[in-house]
Write an enzyme that holds these catalytic residues in place. Structure first.
Site, PDB file in Angstrom:
ATOM      1  N   ARG A  46      60.610  14.817  87.283  1.00 25.21           N
ATOM      2  CA  ARG A  46      60.586  13.372  87.851  1.00 25.21           C
ATOM      3  C   ARG A  46      59.360  12.983  88.798  1.00 25.21           C
ATOM      4  O   ARG A  46      58.780  11.810  88.719  1.00 25.21           O
ATOM      5  CB  ARG A  46      61.859  13.081  88.087  1.00 25.21           C
ATOM      6  CG  ARG A  46      61.853  11.658  88.920  1.00 25.21           C
ATOM      7  CD  ARG A  46      63.350  10.948  89.047  1.00 25.21           C
ATOM      8  NE  ARG A  46      64.566  11.862  89.443  1.00 25.21           N
ATOM      9  CZ  ARG A  46      64.668  11.853  90.881  1.00 25.21           C
ATOM     10  NH1 ARG A  46      63.824  11.935  91.640  1.00 25.21           N
ATOM     11  NH2 ARG A  46      65.917  12.991  90.973  1.00 25.21           N
ATOM     12  N   TYR A  98      52.803 -12.608  79.332  1.00 27.10           N
ATOM     13  CA  TYR A  98      53.453 -11.486  78.228  1.00 27.10           C
ATOM     14  C   TYR A  98      55.108 -12.050  78.300  1.00 27.10           C
ATOM     15  O   TYR A  98      55.646 -12.201  79.516  1.00 27.10           O
ATOM     16  CB  TYR A  98      53.163 -10.172  78.642  1.00 27.10           C
ATOM     17  CG  TYR A  98      53.960  -9.315  77.681  1.00 27.10           C
ATOM     18  CD1 TYR A  98      53.736  -9.141  76.340  1.00 27.10           C
ATOM     19  CD2 TYR A  98      55.165  -8.447  78.064  1.00 27.10           C
ATOM     20  CE1 TYR A  98      54.230  -8.182  75.457  1.00 27.10           C
ATOM     21  CE2 TYR A  98      55.739  -7.806  77.424  1.00 27.10           C
ATOM     22  CZ  TYR A  98      55.434  -7.716  76.121  1.00 27.10           C
ATOM     23  OH  TYR A  98      56.198  -6.584  75.229  1.00 27.10           O
ATOM     24  N   ASP A 170      46.503  -8.060  84.440  1.00 28.47           N
ATOM     25  CA  ASP A 170      47.007  -7.306  83.444  1.00 28.47           C
ATOM     26  C   ASP A 170      45.922  -7.041  82.335  1.00 28.47           C
ATOM     27  O   ASP A 170      45.597  -8.164  81.931  1.00 28.47           O
ATOM     28  CB  ASP A 170      48.122  -8.023  82.834  1.00 28.47           C
ATOM     29  CG  ASP A 170      48.756  -7.383  81.762  1.00 28.47           C
ATOM     30  OD1 ASP A 170      48.287  -6.535  81.156  1.00 28.47           O
ATOM     31  OD2 ASP A 170      49.897  -7.632  81.434  1.00 28.47           O
ATOM     32  N   LYS A 195      49.383   0.087  74.371  1.00 23.91           N
ATOM     33  CA  LYS A 195      48.472  -0.809  73.405  1.00 23.91           C
ATOM     34  C   LYS A 195      47.048   0.104  73.237  1.00 23.91           C
ATOM     35  O   LYS A 195      46.976   1.113  72.734  1.00 23.91           O
ATOM     36  CB  LYS A 195      48.074  -2.208  74.014  1.00 23.91           C
ATOM     37  CG  LYS A 195      49.399  -2.712  74.462  1.00 23.91           C
ATOM     38  CD  LYS A 195      50.676  -2.865  73.181  1.00 23.91           C
ATOM     39  CE  LYS A 195      52.082  -3.273  73.657  1.00 23.91           C
ATOM     40  NZ  LYS A 195      52.084  -4.704  74.737  1.00 23.91           N
TER      41      LYS A 195
HETATM   42  C1  LIG Z   1      52.958  -4.820  75.582  1.00 25.48           C
HETATM   43  C2  LIG Z   1      52.524  -5.760  76.778  1.00 25.48           C
HETATM   44  C3  LIG Z   1      53.144  -5.821  78.066  1.00 25.48           C
HETATM   45  C4  LIG Z   1      54.511  -4.827  78.365  1.00 25.48           C
HETATM   46  O1  LIG Z   1      54.203  -3.278  77.829  1.00 25.48           O
HETATM   47  P1  LIG Z   1      55.367  -2.235  77.265  1.00 25.48           P
HETATM   48  O2  LIG Z   1      54.486  -1.121  77.071  1.00 25.48           O
HETATM   49  O3  LIG Z   1      55.798  -2.838  75.943  1.00 25.48           O
HETATM   50  O4  LIG Z   1      56.605  -2.273  78.224  1.00 25.48           O
HETATM   51  C5  LIG Z   1      52.763  -6.190  79.296  1.00 25.48           C
HETATM   52  N1  LIG Z   1      51.492  -6.629  79.018  1.00 25.48           N
HETATM   53  C6  LIG Z   1      50.903  -7.095  77.899  1.00 25.48           C
HETATM   54  C7  LIG Z   1      49.700  -8.285  77.914  1.00 25.48           C
HETATM   55  C8  LIG Z   1      51.374  -6.445  76.750  1.00 25.48           C
HETATM   56  O5  LIG Z   1      50.863  -6.973  75.610  1.00 25.48           O
END
Ligand SMILES: *Cc1c(COP(=O)(O)O)cnc(C)c1O
Length: 379
Positions: A46, A98, A170, A195
């Site tokens: 962890r 998001y 982000d 992503k």
């Molecule tokens: C998918 C996404 C998130 C969240 O990420 P997860 O891996 O699904 O928890 C945050 N910001 C953006 C722009 C995203 O596309």
């Protein structure tokens, strides 16, 4: 070294004990100590493990940060960033963040005394007007999801620092290959590694990249105390995906442009929102701060009915949430990713019922276009 070289080699040195070119997956929860006060650097998974440390080094290097911490999802990473705040603190966020960030902040974190304002961060005057004495953070998504609004990172970081605030960006939609917010003054970059960084849609993951040692120490404390650090197998998969980030992004850029131009030429498509098109209101700004326009395109078919007809007739494009994978994914923001946003808020931020979002993959672009073309005939 160049970006592609770093993506392949930083954190990915051959395994010192065997010479294995690809480091093994350390699938263990605990580590034997040599003495009560002597370890080989690890004691419990962890807290840390070699696959996590390797991935964190790669991600920090690619974003141009000094520290990175990886989590089980993008949301776990983003949640850790809000834990830098104290009750009463105020954050200004991009209006069309998001959907999961909207839910986390407005439905969960408000109960812990944090305060949030959602403003159009592409308009610096609006950001300035939203400042309060307890504002501690500006949280920007650029381009926004799914409205593709671009925020000026250089100007926003100057505004943030003039007011002694942290700028958090982000960077999920572009990846560090196309945009490096820290070079424009961002203090913290967050990612859903699910992503583009992973790129193969085979695990979730998140990252926080930092420049300030005091913030980094706190994020590491959250990671090992709250226990949402990324597991060995998922670190391995993400590290493997990152090695091809540069070539994948080049192809996403090329395919994205061709698909955007195709959609733009279709009479049934009312509007295409892609920063790579000169019709995009912030095309110039995107050109200035991005090294490409990426694979995310939003288009409007005018009604929910028209959008549904298209989405129910695609074959190659997968009707699915998520984005940034090698395969083309298509979705309906109002019904899927942004369903947790109340309809009046969706309307306010410009998410219409006719909107379709496409994450253009790296298949042969003729095949993607042929699929969209036949699906459009059902609209
Ligand atoms: C998918 C996404 C998130 C969240 O990420 P997860 O891996 O699904 O928890 C945050 N910001 C953006 C722009 C995203 O596309």
């Amino acid at each position: 070294m160049g970006f592609s070289t770093d993506a392949i080699h930083v954190g990915q040195e051959p395994d010192p004990s065997t010479g294995a070119v690809v480091a093994p997956i350390y699938q263990t929860s605990t580590y034997v100590l040599e003495a009560t006060d002597k370890s080989k650097g690890y004691d419990y998974a962890r807290t840390n493990h070699p696959n996590r440390k390797a991935l964190e080094r790669t991600v920090a290097k690619l974003e141009g940060g000094d520290f990175a911490y990886v989590f089980t999802s993008g949301m776990a990473a983003i949640d850790s960033v809000f834990r830098l705040l104290r009750p009463g603190d105020h954050t200004i966020l991009s209006q069309a963040v998001y959907g999961g960030v909207f839910r986390l902040t407005t439905k969960l974190l408000v109960d812990f005394g944090l305060e949030f304002s959602f403003v159009d961060t592409s308009d610096l005057e609006k950001v300035r007007q939203a400042l309060k004495p307890k504002t501690k953070m500006i949280y920007v998504e650029t381009p926004t999801n799914p409205t593709m609004i671009v925020t000026d990172l250089d100007a926003t970081s100057r505004l943030a620092h003039d007011n002694k605030l942290r700028l958090v960006v982000d960077n999920t939609f572009l990846s560090p290959y196309l945009q490096r917010p820290i070079e424009f003054g961002a203090d913290i970059v967050v990612h859903s590694m699910t992503k583009y960084l992973n790129g193969h849609s085979d695990c979730t993951g998140g990252a926080v990249v930092l420049t300030r040692p005091d913030d980094a120490e706190k994020i590491y404390f959250v990671q090992r105390s709250a226990g949402a650090g990324l597991a060995p197998m998922d670190c391995f998969l993400t590290s493997r995906g990152i090695k091809t980030l540069a070539v994948r992004m080049q192809r996403h850029n090329a395919n994205g442009m061709v698909v955007a131009e195709f959609l733009d030429s279709q009479p049934k498509v009312k509007r295409v929102i892609y920063p790579g098109l000169s019709s995009h209101p912030q095309h110039r700004l995107a050109e200035r701060q991005q090294r490409g326009f990426g694979g995310m395109i939003t288009f409007d078919l005018g009604s929910r009915e028209a959008a549904r007809n298209l989405l129910n007739h695609v074959h190659l494009c997968s009707l699915a949430e998520s984005l940034g994978g090698v395969e083309t994914l298509i979705s309906h923001p109002a019904l899927m990713t942004h369903a947790s946003m109340p309809p009046e808020v969706r309307q306010q931020v410009g998410i219409t019922d006719g909107m379709v979002r496409i994450s253009v993959g790296i298949e042969d672009v003729e095949d993607i276009i042929a699929d969209l073309d036949q699906a459009l005939s059902h609209v």
